[in-house]
Design a protein around this motif. Structure first.
Motif, short mmCIF file in Angstrom:
data_model
loop_
_atom_site.label_atom_id
_atom_site.label_comp_id
_atom_site.label_asym_id
_atom_site.label_seq_id
_atom_site.Cartn_x
_atom_site.Cartn_y
_atom_site.Cartn_z
N PRO A 1 0.84 -1.21 0.00
CA PRO A 1 0.00 0.00 0.00
C PRO A 1 0.87 1.26 0.00
O PRO A 1 1.91 1.31 0.66
CB PRO A 1 -0.79 -0.12 1.31
CG PRO A 1 -0.75 -1.57 1.66
CD PRO A 1 0.58 -2.07 1.16
N LEU A 2 0.42 2.28 -0.72
CA LEU A 2 1.17 3.53 -0.76
C LEU A 2 1.32 4.15 0.62
O LEU A 2 2.34 4.78 0.92
CB LEU A 2 0.47 4.53 -1.69
CG LEU A 2 0.64 4.29 -3.19
CD1 LEU A 2 -0.21 5.28 -3.97
CD2 LEU A 2 2.11 4.41 -3.59
N LYS B 1 4.80 5.63 2.13
CA LYS B 1 4.93 7.03 2.53
C LYS B 1 5.45 7.19 3.95
O LYS B 1 6.03 8.22 4.29
CB LYS B 1 3.58 7.73 2.37
CG LYS B 1 3.18 7.95 0.92
CD LYS B 1 1.79 8.53 0.81
CE LYS B 1 1.38 8.71 -0.65
NZ LYS B 1 -0.01 9.23 -0.76
N GLN B 2 5.22 6.17 4.79
CA GLN B 2 5.74 6.25 6.16
C GLN B 2 7.26 6.09 6.20
O GLN B 2 7.90 6.47 7.17
CB GLN B 2 5.07 5.20 7.04
CG GLN B 2 3.60 5.50 7.29
CD GLN B 2 2.98 4.54 8.26
OE1 GLN B 2 3.52 4.28 9.34
NE2 GLN B 2 1.84 3.98 7.91
N ALA B 3 7.82 5.48 5.16
CA ALA B 3 9.28 5.41 4.98
C ALA B 3 10.00 4.87 6.19
O ALA B 3 11.01 5.42 6.63
CB ALA B 3 9.82 6.78 4.60
N ILE B 4 9.50 3.77 6.75
CA ILE B 4 10.19 3.14 7.89
C ILE B 4 10.86 1.88 7.37
O ILE B 4 10.25 0.83 7.29
CB ILE B 4 9.20 2.81 9.02
CG1 ILE B 4 8.46 4.06 9.44
CG2 ILE B 4 9.92 2.20 10.21
CD1 ILE B 4 7.34 3.80 10.44
N TRP B 5 12.14 1.99 6.98
CA TRP B 5 12.87 0.85 6.40
C TRP B 5 14.24 0.72 7.07
O TRP B 5 14.99 1.67 7.10
CB TRP B 5 13.06 1.07 4.90
CG TRP B 5 11.78 1.38 4.21
CD1 TRP B 5 11.38 2.58 3.74
CD2 TRP B 5 10.70 0.48 3.94
NE1 TRP B 5 10.14 2.49 3.18
CE2 TRP B 5 9.70 1.21 3.28
CE3 TRP B 5 10.51 -0.89 4.18
CZ2 TRP B 5 8.51 0.63 2.88
CZ3 TRP B 5 9.32 -1.46 3.76
CH2 TRP B 5 8.34 -0.70 3.13
N PRO B 6 14.60 -0.47 7.55
CA PRO B 6 13.70 -1.60 7.72
C PRO B 6 12.72 -1.33 8.85
O PRO B 6 12.85 -0.33 9.55
CB PRO B 6 14.63 -2.77 8.07
CG PRO B 6 15.77 -2.11 8.75
CD PRO B 6 15.94 -0.76 8.09
N LEU B 7 11.80 -2.23 9.07
CA LEU B 7 10.75 -1.99 10.04
C LEU B 7 11.28 -2.08 11.46
O LEU B 7 12.29 -2.68 11.74
CB LEU B 7 9.63 -3.01 9.84
CG LEU B 7 9.03 -2.99 8.43
CD1 LEU B 7 7.90 -3.98 8.33
CD2 LEU B 7 8.55 -1.61 8.07
N ASN B 8 10.52 -1.47 12.37
CA ASN B 8 10.96 -1.40 13.76
C ASN B 8 11.18 -2.75 14.40
O ASN B 8 12.01 -2.91 15.27
CB ASN B 8 9.93 -0.62 14.58
CG ASN B 8 9.89 0.84 14.19
OD1 ASN B 8 10.84 1.34 13.61
ND2 ASN B 8 8.80 1.50 14.51
N SER B 9 10.40 -3.75 13.99
CA SER B 9 10.53 -5.06 14.63
C SER B 9 11.92 -5.63 14.45
O SER B 9 12.46 -6.30 15.32
CB SER B 9 9.49 -6.03 14.06
OG SER B 9 9.64 -6.15 12.66
N THR B 10 12.55 -5.36 13.30
CA THR B 10 13.91 -5.84 13.09
C THR B 10 14.87 -5.16 14.04
O THR B 10 15.74 -5.79 14.65
CB THR B 10 14.34 -5.57 11.63
OG1 THR B 10 13.50 -6.31 10.77
CG2 THR B 10 15.77 -5.97 11.41
N ALA B 11 14.73 -3.85 14.18
CA ALA B 11 15.60 -3.13 15.10
C ALA B 11 15.44 -3.65 16.52
O ALA B 11 16.39 -3.78 17.27
CB ALA B 11 15.28 -1.64 15.04
N MET B 12 14.18 -3.98 16.89
CA MET B 12 13.94 -4.50 18.22
C MET B 12 14.65 -5.83 18.42
O MET B 12 15.30 -6.07 19.42
CB MET B 12 12.43 -4.69 18.43
CG MET B 12 11.65 -3.39 18.46
SD MET B 12 12.05 -2.39 19.87
CE MET B 12 11.30 -3.37 21.16
#
Length: 218
Positions: free
Chosen positions: A129-130, A134-145
């Motif tokens: 989904p666009l 547009k939120q531009a969170i790459w990679p996602l927070n779960s990976t960082a966690m």
């Protein structure tokens, strides 16, 4: 490319499954062979049929998609699996893709969006989904966690994301289809994992790690 794809639907609501079946079978290249309403049944049927496509509800009565995905891909590695979710799939996507999902789609998506995703999978691509892009969170927070040493499950991560956004516990309980008491139980586990004693401390520590995750990959 003219092959008829064999489909299995695994969901928690018979009416929704029937609606999905009717949408899919309007396309002559899709044939729904089975509809089941539990994870264990789904794992068994997918292993037996080896379908081309599985439509999987994220929340089933006996388990969630993370565990189901891994078992389905072990028994039928060539199956494409689309996970249907009521939640904000952005925070689930990376964990589900890493476990074998071919795509995520909101249960509120239009029939065109569903068929567009399936058409893409036939060509070896998936769609996003666009709003997520547009939120531009790459990679996602779960990976960082996970890499940062905070061993929160996907459900616990989702709960913390919603708490940080100011969502009430009652609304979170409705979103993930559990009781209000279950949210309290989840919070106790989260506090232990984060090494904190209060909601404010949990938000502060969680926000610190997710902020570091974004900066690390900026």
């Amino acid at each position: 490319m003219n092959q008829v794809w064999r489909v299995v639907i695994v969901g928690s609501h018979p009416t929704s499954m029937l609606g999905t079946k009717l949408i899919l079978e309007e396309e002559k290249k899709l044939s729904v062979l089975s509809m089941v309403s539990s994870a264990q049944e789904g794992i068994k049927v997918v292993g037996e049929i080896q379908p081309d496509l599985v439509m999987l509800d994220y929340r089933l009565p006996d388990m969630t998609a993370e565990t189901v995905l891994e078992q389905m891909k072990l028994s039928s590695p060539e199956s494409h699996i689309i996970v249907m979710t009521d939640n904000d799939g952005l925070f689930l996507m990376q964990a589900l893709i890493s476990r074998g999902a071919s795509g995520l789609l909101s249960k509120g998506a239009s029939p065109f969006q569903l068929m567009h995703m399936i058409a893409g999978l036939r060509e070896g691509v998936t769609t996003l989904p666009l709003d997520w892009i547009k939120q531009a969170i790459w990679p996602l927070n779960s990976t960082a966690m996970n890499e940062g040493g905070l061993p929160l499950s996907e459900t616990e991560t989702f709960i913390m994301e919603r708490i940080v956004q100011g969502i009430t516990y009652d609304k979170i309980a409705l979103e993930i289809e559990v009781s209000r008491r279950s949210i309290d139980n989840y919070l106790r586990k989260i506090y232990v994992k984060l090494g904190v004693n209060t909601r404010a401390q949990a938000i502060e520590k969680y926000a610190l790690y997710t902020h570091q995750g974004r900066q690390m990959y900026a």
